[in-house]
Design a protein around this motif. Structure first.
Motif, PDB file in Angstrom:
ATOM      1  N   CYS A  48       0.877  -1.177   0.000  1.00  0.00           N
ATOM      2  CA  CYS A  48       0.000   0.000   0.000  1.00  0.00           C
ATOM      3  C   CYS A  48       0.910   1.221   0.000  1.00  0.00           C
ATOM      4  CB  CYS A  48      -0.898   0.027   1.226  1.00  0.00           C
ATOM      5  SG  CYS A  48      -2.041  -1.342   1.319  1.00  0.00           S
ATOM      6  N   LYS A  49       0.910   1.944  -1.115  1.00  0.00           N
ATOM      7  CA  LYS A  49       1.731   3.141  -1.244  1.00  0.00           C
ATOM      8  C   LYS A  49       0.819   4.352  -1.227  1.00  0.00           C
ATOM      9  CE  LYS A  49       4.216   5.867  -4.553  1.00  0.00           C
ATOM     10  NZ  LYS A  49       3.302   6.955  -4.278  1.00  0.00           N
ATOM     11  N   THR A  50       1.113   5.283  -0.341  1.00  0.00           N
ATOM     12  CA  THR A  50       0.406   6.560  -0.319  1.00  0.00           C
ATOM     13  C   THR A  50       1.395   7.623  -0.783  1.00  0.00           C
ATOM     14  OG1 THR A  50       1.007   7.118   1.954  1.00  0.00           O
ATOM     15  CG2 THR A  50      -0.997   5.786   1.649  1.00  0.00           C
ATOM     16  N   GLU A  51       0.998   8.861  -0.753  1.00  0.00           N
ATOM     17  CA  GLU A  51       1.919   9.934  -1.144  1.00  0.00           C
ATOM     18  C   GLU A  51       3.032  10.124  -0.125  1.00  0.00           C
ATOM     19  OE1 GLU A  51       0.211  13.547  -2.782  1.00  0.00           O
ATOM     20  OE2 GLU A  51      -1.659  12.453  -3.130  1.00  0.00           O
ATOM     21  N   SER A  52       2.846   9.619   1.122  1.00  0.00           N
ATOM     22  CA  SER A  52       3.837   9.868   2.158  1.00  0.00           C
ATOM     23  C   SER A  52       4.603   8.637   2.632  1.00  0.00           C
ATOM     24  CB  SER A  52       3.178  10.530   3.363  1.00  0.00           C
ATOM     25  OG  SER A  52       2.181   9.680   3.889  1.00  0.00           O
ATOM     26  N   ASP A  53       4.099   7.420   2.387  1.00  0.00           N
ATOM     27  CA  ASP A  53       4.813   6.235   2.869  1.00  0.00           C
ATOM     28  C   ASP A  53       4.404   4.981   2.096  1.00  0.00           C
ATOM     29  OD1 ASP A  53       2.376   5.268   3.985  1.00  0.00           O
ATOM     30  OD2 ASP A  53       2.809   6.196   5.910  1.00  0.00           O
ATOM     31  N   VAL A  54       5.092   3.890   2.401  1.00  0.00           N
ATOM     32  CA  VAL A  54       4.788   2.594   1.809  1.00  0.00           C
ATOM     33  C   VAL A  54       4.622   1.592   2.942  1.00  0.00           C
ATOM     34  CG1 VAL A  54       5.656   0.687   0.384  1.00  0.00           C
ATOM     35  CG2 VAL A  54       6.052   3.053  -0.324  1.00  0.00           C
ATOM     36  N   THR A  55       3.511   0.854   2.913  1.00  0.00           N
ATOM     37  CA  THR A  55       3.252  -0.206   3.885  1.00  0.00           C
ATOM     38  C   THR A  55       3.293  -1.539   3.163  1.00  0.00           C
ATOM     39  OG1 THR A  55       1.824   1.246   5.182  1.00  0.00           O
ATOM     40  CG2 THR A  55       1.590  -1.124   5.558  1.00  0.00           C
TER      41      THR A  55
END
Length: 159
Positions: A48-55
């Protein structure tokens, strides 16, 4: 003048040709199952990649359920009741959360990024802390595979 006319005609024809730059859409967020392969070892996980991090949540192996979050600086681990934070600069660069974050950070901050058109998609090349990478994107803008040139490491996008 007779010799000049064919040359002018060729120059006129060639001046109408342009090199085509491909600029497919790069997703800012991703939620996708992947298969990570490093040498002879592989496992599946959800990214799960958002604009601020990757999980990254591991879906197979004995580490199933472990979650790793990387924000460009810190790497956080969570497994059952155990949590641990570490500076990402001091951790294994093959961690998929770090790799995905750095690849998309490179792509998003490169001003003159031009994708190369290949059969059924586009190819991006660049360099991250792990080394030189190649990212293949399908024509529908979904992701296909991320490989490293200098080591046996690959992330295949399954969905």
């Amino acid at each position: 003048m007779k010799k000049l006319a064919p040359l002018l005609l060729i120059l006129l024809i060639l001046s109408g040709c342009k090199v085509k730059n491909y600029t497919p859409e790069i997703p800012l967020t991703i939620e996708q199952n992947v298969k990570v392969t490093s040498g002879d070892f592989s496992y599946e996980c959800k990214i799960c990649k958002t604009e601020s991090d990757v999980t990254v949540t591991v879906n197979s192996t004995s580490a199933q359920g472990m979650t790793m979050i990387y924000d460009g600086e810190n790497l956080s681990f969570s497994y059952n009741d155990f949590t641990y934070d570490i500076n990402g600069k001091n951790f294994e660069k093959q961690n998929p959360a770090i790799v995905i974050y750095e690849v998309f950070d490179y792509i998003n901050r490169t001003e003159q990024l031009n994708a190369k058109k290949i059969d059924n998609g586009f190819k991006y090349e660049g360099k991250i802390s792990l080394g030189d990478f190649i990212l293949i994107q399908n024509e529908d803008n979904s992701l296909s595979v991320l490989t490293m040139r200098n080591i046996d490491y690959k992330i295949e996008f399954l969905d």
